[in-house]
Design a protein around this motif. Structure first.
Motif, PDB file in Angstrom:
ATOM      1  N   ILE A   1     -34.348  -6.053 -50.362  1.00  0.00           N
ATOM      2  CA  ILE A   1     -35.744  -5.987 -49.896  1.00  0.00           C
ATOM      3  C   ILE A   1     -36.334  -4.640 -50.283  1.00  0.00           C
ATOM      4  O   ILE A   1     -37.490  -4.555 -50.732  1.00  0.00           O
TER       5      ILE A   1
ATOM      6  N   ALA B   1     -37.263  -4.776 -53.862  1.00  0.00           N
ATOM      7  CA  ALA B   1     -38.406  -5.665 -54.094  1.00  0.00           C
ATOM      8  C   ALA B   1     -39.701  -5.023 -53.594  1.00  0.00           C
ATOM      9  O   ALA B   1     -40.750  -5.107 -54.249  1.00  0.00           O
ATOM     10  N   LEU B   2     -39.619  -4.350 -52.435  1.00  0.00           N
ATOM     11  CA  LEU B   2     -40.829  -3.720 -51.884  1.00  0.00           C
ATOM     12  C   LEU B   2     -41.259  -2.528 -52.725  1.00  0.00           C
ATOM     13  O   LEU B   2     -42.458  -2.265 -52.885  1.00  0.00           O
ATOM     14  N   ARG B   3     -40.265  -1.846 -53.253  1.00  0.00           N
ATOM     15  CA  ARG B   3     -40.612  -0.678 -54.073  1.00  0.00           C
ATOM     16  C   ARG B   3     -41.478  -1.096 -55.277  1.00  0.00           C
ATOM     17  O   ARG B   3     -42.384  -0.394 -55.700  1.00  0.00           O
ATOM     18  N   LEU B   4     -41.185  -2.303 -55.811  1.00  0.00           N
ATOM     19  CA  LEU B   4     -41.967  -2.792 -56.951  1.00  0.00           C
ATOM     20  C   LEU B   4     -43.431  -3.021 -56.581  1.00  0.00           C
ATOM     21  O   LEU B   4     -44.307  -2.981 -57.432  1.00  0.00           O
ATOM     22  N   ALA B   5     -43.658  -3.278 -55.292  1.00  0.00           N
ATOM     23  CA  ALA B   5     -45.040  -3.491 -54.864  1.00  0.00           C
ATOM     24  C   ALA B   5     -45.648  -2.216 -54.274  1.00  0.00           C
ATOM     25  O   ALA B   5     -46.712  -2.257 -53.659  1.00  0.00           O
TER      26      ALA B   5
ATOM     27  N   GLN C   1     -47.692 -11.104 -51.804  1.00  0.00           N
ATOM     28  CA  GLN C   1     -46.349 -10.996 -52.403  1.00  0.00           C
ATOM     29  C   GLN C   1     -45.352 -10.499 -51.373  1.00  0.00           C
ATOM     30  O   GLN C   1     -44.238 -10.985 -51.270  1.00  0.00           O
ATOM     31  N   ILE C   2     -45.785  -9.480 -50.619  1.00  0.00           N
ATOM     32  CA  ILE C   2     -44.880  -8.862 -49.649  1.00  0.00           C
ATOM     33  C   ILE C   2     -44.467  -9.885 -48.607  1.00  0.00           C
ATOM     34  O   ILE C   2     -43.295 -10.008 -48.249  1.00  0.00           O
TER      35      ILE C   2
ATOM     36  N   ALA D   1     -44.322 -13.061 -48.927  1.00  0.00           N
ATOM     37  CA  ALA D   1     -43.398 -14.043 -49.521  1.00  0.00           C
ATOM     38  C   ALA D   1     -41.978 -13.484 -49.562  1.00  0.00           C
ATOM     39  O   ALA D   1     -41.007 -14.185 -49.240  1.00  0.00           O
ATOM     40  N   VAL D   2     -41.870 -12.212 -49.940  1.00  0.00           N
ATOM     41  CA  VAL D   2     -40.538 -11.592 -49.996  1.00  0.00           C
ATOM     42  C   VAL D   2     -39.949 -11.520 -48.595  1.00  0.00           C
ATOM     43  O   VAL D   2     -38.777 -11.863 -48.379  1.00  0.00           O
TER      44      VAL D   2
ATOM     45  N   ARG E   1     -40.555 -13.323 -46.043  1.00  0.00           N
ATOM     46  CA  ARG E   1     -40.182 -14.654 -45.564  1.00  0.00           C
ATOM     47  C   ARG E   1     -38.822 -15.058 -46.139  1.00  0.00           C
ATOM     48  O   ARG E   1     -37.955 -15.562 -45.440  1.00  0.00           O
ATOM     49  N   SER E   2     -38.668 -14.820 -47.438  1.00  0.00           N
ATOM     50  CA  SER E   2     -37.388 -15.170 -48.073  1.00  0.00           C
ATOM     51  C   SER E   2     -36.241 -14.350 -47.505  1.00  0.00           C
ATOM     52  O   SER E   2     -35.101 -14.795 -47.500  1.00  0.00           O
ATOM     53  N   ALA E   3     -36.564 -13.126 -47.061  1.00  0.00           N
ATOM     54  CA  ALA E   3     -35.504 -12.229 -46.564  1.00  0.00           C
ATOM     55  C   ALA E   3     -35.246 -12.412 -45.077  1.00  0.00           C
ATOM     56  O   ALA E   3     -34.567 -11.599 -44.469  1.00  0.00           O
TER      57      ALA E   3
END
Lengths: 722, 350
Positions: A248, A251-255, A283-284, A286-287, A289-291
């Motif tokens: 996570i 993934a968050l760093r990319l956003a 996007q955040i 969605a990530v 939720r998946s996490a």
């Protein structure tokens, strides 16, 4: 000074207490010594002069009574089943093939299960006509119904083996009805389970929130700022599974978001996520939720709310949920009270249907005929036929025969049924189950185990403690406590022979001799016992092979007749050497001859290039020589441990004698405990090693399988008045 | 792993690797009938022709999976500890396929018999707790069982899928992601000489998976960099975490391929679509596996390499047999068997 006076008073009190303790210990010691003296002066002579002749006289009287045929003992001794415990072979079995009309199949299964003497044989029949396997619908329906009942029984108590007052056949239609009823019940119980899950999940979240709130209370920041999203920044506070945190974070760093962990709780991490507001918020989410991100409520902060108030609010909600759960549990109890009888009836129906389902793989059918086969103890065949005759409405045919030689590995072995041998049987089964026809080593194992354990751990007092502890634990370990009692008694008997009582060698006169004073004799006896043990084991190995028709193996294989002859010659030669007369010509010739025979056998069995064959044969022959010598010497440990036991006790007593009276008693008690636990454990391991390695590995294959008859699982019916 | 176990496993792998198909041995297989192929590879005879096509195809697939798992059983027999766990972790992919089928079937309220007919029959060393899940009567019971069992980590996704009626993509991605994470974790647990060879072998496998997933998520599914990265498993070899972070931010196939390190960059340069990338990556992974099998000092690495190559052969065989079952022309089947792993990977990703 007052302080000094108080200290003096404490010292005086301590010294008085110490004096009383020492006096008490001396008194105890004196009493124990006196009891020992009394035993030695009065009881022991009485035992030797009065009791022993009485025992001899009684035995002789019983024997004479038996001889004239009037004594119960004599009649008992002549009954075959009285000696079942000592039998070295499994019960003889017969193969049974049963032909019944398909309509009678359920009744036949029920009757077979009721007798508890029929071990199904799942092999397909030789006859091509009986190829069909009936009853797959019945089995499937049974399994579904049984699965449903087990799921219900996880939440609602349903007796697993209720008494079955009447035995009756369960028809397929009845099974379908029970399955449907259980399906309905499970649907209702499942709703309760889902409700419990929902409430438990809610309580878990609340507890996590409480923990988070507690954590926030320690932060010196304005929490209100975290709760209210600003024009430029997004905040998320919540929990994620700990294993997902690293991904996570990436993934968050990319956003353009940052993640901070502030608490670890179980498998979850509590995190704060912060980043620029919009346009990547979708996007955040969605990530997250998946996490499996779960948001935590952020307290309003110190300025505009009271955290204590929020804690109270959470606690109140938690209490509400707990009450709701208690109400749901009560509702489930009501449901169980209403449906309990129906569930019990369903359980009974399934128990009655079980035999047919268990038999299913052994049943074959051809039209209206069904065939099933199995193994039955030879003595039970006639009774089985009578019961089937009484139970089945239509004609049937029961054919029995002895097991064929090729079937020997398939025949089940009936376990020893003797309450005193049962725990030894458990230890034998750790190694394996005797094959059909093979010698069952349990009685021999029990006897040699007790002799070796007693010899290595001979002490009247410590043996009594072992027996006493085993007796005290009889309810907790109902299957093994007798093992402890017998081991304790063996230790006590050898303790009497050695004259050892809690390590004291002088209190009790030795009926025989004390090991520590006759070490060479002990070693000689241990060697003699070892020789006897190994020869017996080899004879059993030969006997087992002859029994299955493996005559070549009985002669030439490991521990066969040739090996035994080699061992005998080695022993004779060894004794000659010990007597200073040289090895002897005949023993030497016999040793060389038997070794040659063993080498030829190994050569013939080996398929390898010449060099490898030579090497292997040489090594195997050498191993035979070394093996027999080392195996015999291995039994020296029996004597070594008896000496060790006495030496350890001496060490304990020497230490005790260096102490004062109280210290003496304490050291003797602790030392005996130490000897009991540590040395007792080691002796047990050593005896097991001798039994398994020197004994079982010679004559016991342990490749059999246990007799597992078809049984009706049911509880005992309550008798009148109960 | 003791020296004796290492020697035993090495010998086993060497003996079993003689079964692997050499390049020249594939062409003659095209001319064999279904029965001949089954006999040649020791499979159960294919079902009769009057049975439905789906049943026959399923039977062939099941027979091939059984062969592969039997090889796995033989290989794990002499080994214990971390090495055994690694090989078992690799073999769990079929259990996870069953798990996906079960969850998908239950969520779609399919009949239990229908679901069961789509499950692989797995030996005890390769199955998970799917039998218990299979007995669930309804979605909620299935979800509760998931939460209680070894798959608790995916239970939340499954519940969300059910409660919010979402697409099963996230759940299945989580299952795959977990499979490769466990495989990597087991490989990294091995210390000593085994680790370098295993790192390279598992690394090549994970490089392939990570790159294909990345391209698929970004270029085909249109996921954002964040979402795409979240579902990836970093490799211990070329595509490690920082590199994947950088690649996830790039837009389009060409820019991703241009940013790849050697040897992936030159290998994939000029690929025009995902299929070409997949074909070249498959070849790359197979080359690494062949090299490990031939040169590695590590018995476990060789065993794993053998299993990867054997799996590839069996996928090739599946393509051949499936082609025959469908009655496809020989030329078309020949094209399919050129890229068996493409078919295999597609099968795994179902």
């Amino acid at each position: 000074m007052p302080a000094s006076g108080s200290s003096m008073q404490q010292t005086t009190t301590a010294s008085v207490a110490q004096s009383i303790l020492i006096w008490l210990a001396r008194l105890l010691l004196r009493a124990a010594t006196r009891v020992g003296q009394l035993l030695r002066e009065h009881l022991w002579p009485w035992l030797r002069t009065r009791m022993w002749p009485w025992l001899q006289q009684t035995a002789w009287t019983l024997w004479r009574a038996g001889r004239t045929g009037s004594g119960r003992l004599y009649r008992w001794a002549w009954r075959r089943e009285s000696w079942d415990w000592a039998r070295l072979h499994a019960l003889p079995m017969r193969h049974v093939r049963l032909l019944v009309m398909t309509d009678d199949l359920s009744q036949a299964a029920l009757t077979l299960a009721e007798t508890g003497r029929f071990h199904p044989d799942p092999r397909p029949p030789v006859e091509a006509m009986a190829a069909g396997i009936p009853g797959s619908d019945y089995r499937a329906r049974y399994q579904q119904a049984r699965g449903r009942l087990e799921k219900i029984a996880r939440l609602v108590p349903v007796e697993s083996t209720p008494p079955l007052a009447t035995l009756r056949v369960v028809q397929y239609e009845e099974l379908v009805a029970v399955d449907a009823q259980l399906g309905q019940c499970w649907a209702e119980v499942s709703q309760f389970e889902e409700q419990f899950r929902h409430l438990d999940e809610g309580m878990r979240v609340l507890r996590d929130q409480q923990a988070a709130l507690e954590n926030f209370a320690n932060l010196d920041i304005d929490l209100g700022a975290l709760r209210n999203k600003t024009r430029f920044l997004d905040f998320y506070v919540g929990m994620v599974p700990r294993e997902n945190v690293s991904r996570i974070e990436g993934a968050l760093r990319l956003a353009g978001y940052l993640l901070f962990e502030f608490l670890h709780r179980g498998d979850s991490s509590h995190v704060v996520i912060v980043g620029p507001r919009a346009p990547k918020a979708g996007q955040i989410e969605a990530v997250l939720r998946s996490a499996s991100f779960q948001a935590l409520p952020i307290p309003a902060g110190r300025d505009d709310a009271d955290p204590a108030q929020q804690q109270q609010d959470l606690a109140r909600r938690l209490v509400d949920l707990e009450q709701e759960r208690a109400a749901a549990a009560a509702a489930l109890e009501d449901w169980a009270a209403t449906h309990g009888p129906a569930l019990l009836a369903a359980r009974r129906t399934l128990l009655l249907a079980e035999p047919l389902v268990t038999l299913d793989p052994s049943i074959r059918s051809a039209g209206p005929l069904a065939m099933l086969s199995g193994w039955v103890p030879a003595g039970a065949c006639a009774d089985l036929e009578q019961r089937l005759d009484a139970a089945l409405g239509q004609p049937f045919a029961m054919q029995t025969r002895d097991p064929l030689p090729a079937e020997r590995p398939l025949v089940p072995t009936v376990a020893v049924r003797n309450r005193y041998l049962e725990p030894f049987g458990l230890l034998v089964r750790q190694y394996g189950i005797p094959g059909y026809g093979e010698v069952d080593p349990t009685p021999l194992f029990a006897l040699t185990f007790l002799i070796m354990f007693g010899a290595m751990f001979g002490d009247l007092g410590q043996g009594a403690v072992i027996a006493g502890v085993a007796w005290g634990l009889r309810r907790r370990f109902p299957h093994v406590y007798r093992f402890g009692i017998l081991a304790g008694i063996a230790s006590m008997l050898f303790g009497l022979l050695y004259g050892s009582l809690f390590g004291y060698e002088e209190v009790l006169p030795a009926l025989w001799r004390s090991p520590i004073h006759h070490p060479i004799l002990m070693l000689q006896l241990a060697l003699g016992f070892g020789v006897l043990f190994l020869v017996s084991a080899s004879l059993l190995a030969i006997y087992n092979r002859v029994l299955v028709g493996n005559y070549a193996g009985a002669l030439f294989d490991h521990h066969g007749l040739v090996s035994l002859a080699f061992y005998g010659a080695m022993l004779r030669g060894g004794l000659n050497l010990a007597a200073g007369a040289g090895f002897g010509l005949w023993p030497l010739l016999l040793v060389l001859g038997t070794l040659l025979l063993l080498a030829i056998t190994a050569w013939r069995h080996l398929q390898a290039p010449l060099g490898e064959r030579l090497l292997v044969v040489c090594i195997e022959t050498l191993e035979t020589i070394i093996g027999y010598i080392s195996n015999t010497l291995s039994f020296l440990r029996v004597a070594a441990f008896s000496l060790n036991h006495a030496a350890l006790s001496m060490a304990v007593l020497t230490l005790a004698n260096m102490m004062g009276s109280a210290g003496h008693v304490l050291t003797v008690i602790l030392g005996n405990l130490f000897v009991l636990v540590l040395e007792g454990g080691i002796v047990m391991i050593q005896v097991m090693r001798l039994e398994y390695y020197e004994g079982f590995s010679r004559y016991f294959s342990g490749e059999g399988h246990a007799f597992a008859p078809l049984r009706l699982q049911r509880g005992r019916l309550a008798t009148a008045g109960n | 792993m003791s020296t004796a176990e290492q020697a035993y496993l090495n010998t086993r792998v060497s003996a079993m690797s003689t079964r692997l198909l050499a390049p020249g041995q594939v062409e003659p297989l095209l001319d064999l009938s279904l029965g001949e192929l089954a006999a040649r590879f020791g499979l159960a005879p294919p079902p009769e022709e009057r049975r439905p096509l789906r049943t026959r195809s399923r039977a062939v697939e099941q027979a091939l999976v059984s062969v592969l798992l039997e090889d796995l059983r033989i290989l794990i027999r002499p080994i214990r500890g971390a090495e055994r766990r690694l090989l078992l972790a690799w073999g769990r992919k079929f259990a996870l396929l069953n798990l996906k089928t079960l969850i998908r079937g239950k969520l779609a309220s399919l009949d239990a018999a229908e679901i069961r007919s789509n499950l692989f029959e797995l030996p005890s060393h390769a199955h998970l707790a799917e039998e218990a899940l299979d007995r669930a009567e309804g979605v909620l019971e299935l979800l509760r069982l998931l939460e209680r069992g070894p798959h608790a980590s995916i239970a939340r996704q499954a519940r969300e899928l059910y409660e919010r009626r979402r697409e099963p993509f996230a759940l299945e991605a989580a299952i795959d992601q977990r499979y490769y994470s466990v495989l990597l974790r087991e490989a990294m647990r091995l210390r000593d000489a085994n680790q370098a060879d295993l790192r390279r072998l598992i690394g090549s496998l994970l490089d392939q998976v990570a790159l294909l997933w990345l391209l698929r998520f970004r270029c085909s599914f249109g996921l954002s960099p964040s979402e795409a990265f979240y579902f990836l498993v970093p490799s211990p070899h070329l595509l490690h975490r920082d590199r994947l972070l950088a690649l996830a931010e790039l837009e389009g196939l060409e820019s991703v391929l241009a940013a790849l390190p050697e040897p992936l960059g030159p290998l994939l340069a000029g690929s025009e679509n995902l299929l070409q990338v997949q074909q070249r990556l498959n070849q790359y992974s197979l080359d690494v596996a062949r090299s490990s099998l031939a040169l590695s000092q590590s018995a476990v690495a060789r065993a794993l390499a053998y299993l990867l190559l054997r799996e590839n052969d069996l996928f090739l065989l599946f393509s051949l047999m499936q082609g025959q079952l469908l009655g496809l022309p020989r030329d078309l089947i020949a094209v399919a068997v050129e890229q068996p792993l493409a078919v295999g990977a597609a099968a795994i990703a179902r």
